[in-house]
Design a protein around this motif. Structure first.
Motif, short mmCIF file in Angstrom:
data_model
loop_
_atom_site.label_atom_id
_atom_site.label_comp_id
_atom_site.label_asym_id
_atom_site.label_seq_id
_atom_site.Cartn_x
_atom_site.Cartn_y
_atom_site.Cartn_z
N GLY A 207 0.79 -1.23 0.00
CA GLY A 207 0.00 0.00 0.00
C GLY A 207 0.82 1.27 0.00
N GLY A 208 0.25 2.30 -0.64
CA GLY A 208 0.87 3.62 -0.68
C GLY A 208 0.11 4.63 0.15
N ALA A 346 -1.85 1.74 -5.19
CA ALA A 346 -1.36 3.12 -5.17
C ALA A 346 0.10 3.26 -4.73
CB ALA A 346 -2.25 3.98 -4.27
N THR A 347 0.94 2.33 -5.14
CA THR A 347 2.37 2.48 -4.88
C THR A 347 3.15 1.69 -5.92
OG1 THR A 347 4.18 2.10 -3.29
CG2 THR A 347 2.25 0.64 -3.13
N LEU A 348 3.61 2.37 -6.95
CA LEU A 348 4.20 1.70 -8.10
C LEU A 348 5.50 0.98 -7.77
CD1 LEU A 348 4.23 1.07 -11.13
CD2 LEU A 348 5.32 3.28 -11.50
N SER A 361 2.16 -17.81 -9.76
CA SER A 361 0.85 -18.37 -9.44
C SER A 361 0.05 -17.53 -8.45
CB SER A 361 1.01 -19.78 -8.89
OG SER A 361 1.83 -19.76 -7.72
N VAL A 362 0.66 -16.53 -7.85
CA VAL A 362 -0.02 -15.73 -6.84
C VAL A 362 -1.03 -14.79 -7.50
CG1 VAL A 362 0.26 -13.98 -5.02
CG2 VAL A 362 1.93 -15.83 -5.25
N LYS A 363 -2.27 -14.83 -7.03
CA LYS A 363 -3.30 -13.95 -7.56
C LYS A 363 -3.00 -12.51 -7.16
CE LYS A 363 -6.82 -17.56 -7.34
NZ LYS A 363 -8.09 -18.01 -6.74
N THR A 364 -3.08 -11.61 -8.13
CA THR A 364 -2.66 -10.23 -7.90
C THR A 364 -3.72 -9.25 -8.39
OG1 THR A 364 -0.36 -10.91 -8.23
CG2 THR A 364 -0.81 -8.56 -8.29
N VAL A 365 -4.05 -8.30 -7.55
CA VAL A 365 -4.96 -7.21 -7.91
C VAL A 365 -4.16 -5.92 -7.88
CG1 VAL A 365 -7.07 -5.97 -7.34
CG2 VAL A 365 -6.93 -8.43 -6.92
N CYS A 366 -4.09 -5.23 -9.02
CA CYS A 366 -3.32 -3.99 -9.14
C CYS A 366 -4.30 -2.82 -9.25
CB CYS A 366 -2.43 -4.03 -10.37
SG CYS A 366 -1.42 -5.51 -10.52
N LEU A 377 2.52 -2.69 -13.55
CA LEU A 377 2.45 -3.70 -12.51
C LEU A 377 2.06 -5.06 -13.07
CD1 LEU A 377 0.66 -1.70 -9.66
CD2 LEU A 377 3.09 -2.24 -9.85
N MET A 378 1.11 -5.07 -14.00
CA MET A 378 0.65 -6.33 -14.56
C MET A 378 1.65 -6.95 -15.52
SD MET A 378 -3.37 -5.59 -15.07
CE MET A 378 -3.66 -7.26 -15.60
N ASP A 379 2.60 -6.16 -16.00
CA ASP A 379 3.63 -6.67 -16.90
C ASP A 379 4.79 -7.34 -16.16
OD1 ASP A 379 2.33 -5.96 -19.18
OD2 ASP A 379 3.42 -4.09 -19.48
N ARG A 380 4.69 -7.47 -14.82
CA ARG A 380 5.79 -8.03 -14.06
C ARG A 380 5.89 -9.54 -14.18
NH1 ARG A 380 9.18 -4.83 -14.35
NH2 ARG A 380 10.40 -6.00 -12.85
N GLY A 381 4.89 -10.19 -14.84
CA GLY A 381 5.05 -11.61 -15.10
C GLY A 381 4.04 -12.52 -14.45
#
Length: 415
Positions: A207-208, A346-348, A361-366, A377-381
């Protein structure tokens, strides 16, 4: 004279989009291909198999293309043992060392496929042939004599399959849109959080300070209090402004409720830092009754670990902030095992840093108000990510509300 090499892929290579990516990479890099075998699985659960001949204008071009395809899970038909070379000194890795993806990886040691432990992106692989073990190691922690994997022979990357069960992260895979922060989508994310919580997985919030500026702090504090956030990664700013708001009712000198500057408010964040310094730590400030609410208060009261990583622009910083960035990285890594979901809000820079540490495999919400930040953020793989263009003040109150409704048995029909 043209050079060629056969490769093969196996698994759910069609519905995971691997074949499309593979064709694009080959053509974008100036190569060509011929499909030799393509056996498509007959049922949804059946794997598919493909064998292709890759053609390039010279050996160097072919090697570059094969390197890219390797990271999508392509392998040579001939099984080879991994090649490793001892490091000549501390932080002195052999040239052409292998660099990892964040996908599950194995190396071929003594005719066995050995999983690479603690996989992370852009690390090296150090093997122990006697123990038949392999581990991810950052370049800065290579020690003299470590057996470092060189080249891609004997290294197998397993590109993750698309989830086979119904999930928000299945049908919204790779999506970024400002139209997405709707109540329906928030409800679906809330359902995922409740499922991870039910099965004992950890949920990390990166978090930012905008969480405080936009008034989302109460919703986040509630999620921490009720066990829906299990780890917090942040910087000096979020913690400082959280403390400032709970001591003085301001964030960066602005009254959160009215959005107007308060007379003398520009000093409040420094006063806030000073109070925590005087107490000795955030935990001590809570125990002494100085800090009585907010995100950091709830983390302390409910034993939710937090890692505050410092930066060159910090004021103070708070005594809990880790000012050595390499130490901060190591502290974050301690909390990654068992993580099933991450909220990056909110923290790049902090989010990119954490993204580099996560298995794919970790679910990520950006979530960010800037669409470019969400895309980065979504381009990190990660293979299971959704992006939401929204401010934290809109996202978190809706999310906390949906979690509360669904945990009480409402909205049972939400996908």
């Amino acid at each position: 004279m043209a050079e060629s090499q056969e490769i093969e892929l196996q698994g759910h290579i069609i519905d995971s989009g691997i074949m499309t990516q593979l064709f694009d990479r080959i053509m974008d890099m100036g190569g060509n291909f011929e499909i030799l075998t393509f056996d498509v699985g007959k049922k949804k659960t059946d794997p598919s198999y493909a064998r292709l001949k890759i053609v390039a204008q010279d050996k160097e071009k072919l090697r570059s293309i094969l390197s890219e395809l390797h990271r999508l899970g392509a392998r040579l038909p001939q099984v080879q043992s991994v090649h490793y070379v001892p490091a000549a000194g501390d932080r002195n890795a052999p040239r052409e060392f292998y660099t990892t993806t964040n996908h599950p990886t194995q190396v071929r040691l003594a005719d066995e496929w050995v999983p690479v432990e603690e996989i992370e992106m852009d690390f090296l692989i150090v093997v122990d042939p006697a123990q038949k073990k392999a581990r991810c190691t950052p370049l800065g922690k290579i020690r003299k004599g470590d057996f470092v994997v060189v080249g891609e022979e004997g290294v197998l990357v397993s590109y993750p399959d698309r989830p086979r069960t119904s999930s928000t992260f299945e049908f919204m895979h790779g999506t970024v849109s400002s139209e997405r922060p709707s109540e329906t989508l928030i409800a679906q994310i809330a359902k995922e959080i409740l499922e991870v919580h039910r099965t004992g997985g950890k949920i990390i919030l990166v978090g930012g300070p905008a969480i405080i500026h936009t008034g989302a702090d109460k919703a986040v504090a509630e999620m921490v209090r009720k066990g829906y956030i299990n780890v917090l990664f942040a910087g000096n700013a979020l913690a400082t402004h959280d403390v400032e708001y709970n001591l003085f009712g301001t964030s960066l000198g602005m009254d959160i409720k009215t959005g107007r500057p308060v007379m003398g408010g520009h000093r409040h964040h420094i006063y806030a830092i000073s109070e925590i310094m005087r107490a000795g730590s955030l935990k001590s400030a809570v125990e002494q009754g100085i800090l009585t609410g907010g995100i950091m208060y709830e983390c302390v009261k409910h034993n939710v670990p937090f890692v505050l990583a410092g930066s060159i622009r910090d004021d103070g910083p708070l005594p809990d902030v880790i000012q050595d960035t390499m130490v901060a990285q190591d502290e974050m890594r301690k909390h990654i095992p068992g993580c099933k979901m991450v909220l990056m809000v909110a923290t790049l820079l902090h989010s990119i840093a954490v993204g580099n540490c996560l298995p794919s495999s970790v679910k990520t919400v950006c979530v960010d108000i800037n669409p470019a930040s969400v895309t980065k953020l979504m381009d990190r793989g990660t293979t299971q990510a959704i992006g939401i263009v929204s401010d934290a003040g809109t996202f978190f109150p809706l999310l906390a509300e949906q979690i509360e409704k669904q945990s009480r048995g409402k909205n049972r029909n939400i996908l």
